[in-house]
Design an enzyme around this catalytic site. Structure first.
Site, PDB file in Angstrom:
ATOM      1  N   SER A  10       8.175  14.222  -6.022  1.00  0.00           N
ATOM      2  CA  SER A  10       6.731  14.427  -6.160  1.00  0.00           C
ATOM      3  C   SER A  10       6.027  14.167  -4.827  1.00  0.00           C
ATOM      4  O   SER A  10       4.830  14.363  -4.705  1.00  0.00           O
ATOM      5  CB  SER A  10       6.174  13.463  -7.217  1.00  0.00           C
ATOM      6  OG  SER A  10       6.318  12.134  -6.757  1.00  0.00           O
ATOM      7  N   ASP A  67      15.599   7.790  -3.816  1.00  0.00           N
ATOM      8  CA  ASP A  67      14.792   6.631  -4.182  1.00  0.00           C
ATOM      9  C   ASP A  67      14.771   5.660  -3.008  1.00  0.00           C
ATOM     10  O   ASP A  67      15.814   5.402  -2.396  1.00  0.00           O
ATOM     11  CB  ASP A  67      15.356   5.941  -5.429  1.00  0.00           C
ATOM     12  CG  ASP A  67      14.376   4.905  -5.939  1.00  0.00           C
ATOM     13  OD1 ASP A  67      13.338   5.301  -6.491  1.00  0.00           O
ATOM     14  OD2 ASP A  67      14.626   3.696  -5.756  1.00  0.00           O
ATOM     15  N   TYR A 144       4.195   2.731   3.192  1.00  0.00           N
ATOM     16  CA  TYR A 144       4.173   1.456   3.922  1.00  0.00           C
ATOM     17  C   TYR A 144       4.283   1.638   5.440  1.00  0.00           C
ATOM     18  O   TYR A 144       4.354   0.645   6.169  1.00  0.00           O
ATOM     19  CB  TYR A 144       5.331   0.566   3.444  1.00  0.00           C
ATOM     20  CG  TYR A 144       5.177   0.059   2.022  1.00  0.00           C
ATOM     21  CD1 TYR A 144       4.614  -1.183   1.768  1.00  0.00           C
ATOM     22  CD2 TYR A 144       5.573   0.827   0.935  1.00  0.00           C
ATOM     23  CE1 TYR A 144       4.465  -1.654   0.462  1.00  0.00           C
ATOM     24  CE2 TYR A 144       5.430   0.372  -0.371  1.00  0.00           C
ATOM     25  CZ  TYR A 144       4.872  -0.868  -0.597  1.00  0.00           C
ATOM     26  OH  TYR A 144       4.723  -1.335  -1.882  1.00  0.00           O
ATOM     27  N   ASP A 145       4.303   2.862   5.925  1.00  0.00           N
ATOM     28  CA  ASP A 145       4.503   3.089   7.362  1.00  0.00           C
ATOM     29  C   ASP A 145       3.533   2.319   8.266  1.00  0.00           C
ATOM     30  O   ASP A 145       3.947   1.837   9.328  1.00  0.00           O
ATOM     31  CB  ASP A 145       4.442   4.590   7.688  1.00  0.00           C
ATOM     32  CG  ASP A 145       5.739   5.311   7.333  1.00  0.00           C
ATOM     33  OD1 ASP A 145       6.752   4.631   7.108  1.00  0.00           O
ATOM     34  OD2 ASP A 145       5.727   6.551   7.291  1.00  0.00           O
TER      35      ASP A 145
END
Ligand code: ITT
Length: 186
Positions: A10, A67, A144-145
């Site tokens: 997604s 994942d 989270y970059d």
């Protein structure tokens, strides 16, 4: 097996990263942009393998899912495979608040890619070690970059050009293994 494989995700950012990396190996990917239910668990490999099995019969093989979890050492691995849920609930600012007072900021992204080629499932893992920054920095990337500084760098993933992140990323490491497996199978 051919040269084309479908990536079920997604997340358009993940897709673009995978597209860039796999292109370098002559593998073209198609995007099946859908979300699917995931089991709860701590281990991205178990989650990805379970998801790919559940998608059999729904997507034409060959296809893969991926994942990713973020594991913070001082938080005993939290948020781990719950990273997406934590980000949705409290955002990066909320996560940085949780880090206040933590004993150390070492962290790692762990990715598992699970491929179904029409016969069997194969899982490939990739890890990027680093640390959680004190604040959000940078506008690139996703998730989270802006708060993840990979080992050996002074910048967050979000401060880097896309290709710089690719060179160091957990996702790339897993995808390179997929590409090598793909090549060997012919
Ligand atoms: P799909 O499951 O549909 O592939 P998703 O975005 O839900 O997409 P994950 O569950 O694997 O994917 O993502 C876990 C969380 O970690 C989510 O919040 C992502 O934004 C984040 N994440 C994954 N890869 C990342 C990366 O390379 N850099 C920064 N954050 C990342």
């Amino acid at each position: 097996m051919g040269r084309r494989v479908t990536f079920v995700t997604s997340n358009p950012h993940k897709f673009r990263e995978a597209e860039r990396v796999l292109k370098g190996f002559g593998v073209n990917i198609a995007h099946a942009k859908l979300s699917y239910p995931e089991i709860r668990g701590d281990d991205p490999s178990e989650i990805a393998a379970d998801s790919v099995r559940k998608l059999k019969g729904k997507i034409k093989p060959p296809f893969f899912v991926e994942d990713t979890g973020l594991f913070v050492e001082a938080l005993d691995g939290f948020p781990g495979a719950y990273a997406a849920w934590v980000l949705r609930k409290i955002g990066l600012q909320g996560f940085l608040r949780l880090m206040k007072g933590a004993k150390g900021r070492k962290a790692a992204f762990r990715t598992a890619v699970a491929l179904y080629d029409g016969k069997k499932v194969a899982v490939f893992e990739g890890e990027a070690k680093g640390r959680i920054a004190a604040r959000e920095i940078g506008r690139g990337g996703f998730g989270y970059d802006p708060i993840f500084v990979p080992q050996g760098s002074r910048e967050t993933f979000a401060q880097m050009e896309a290709e710089e992140k690719d060179a160091l990323s957990h996702r790339r490491k897993a995808l390179v293994k997929l590409a090598e497996y793909w090549r060997k199978r012919g």
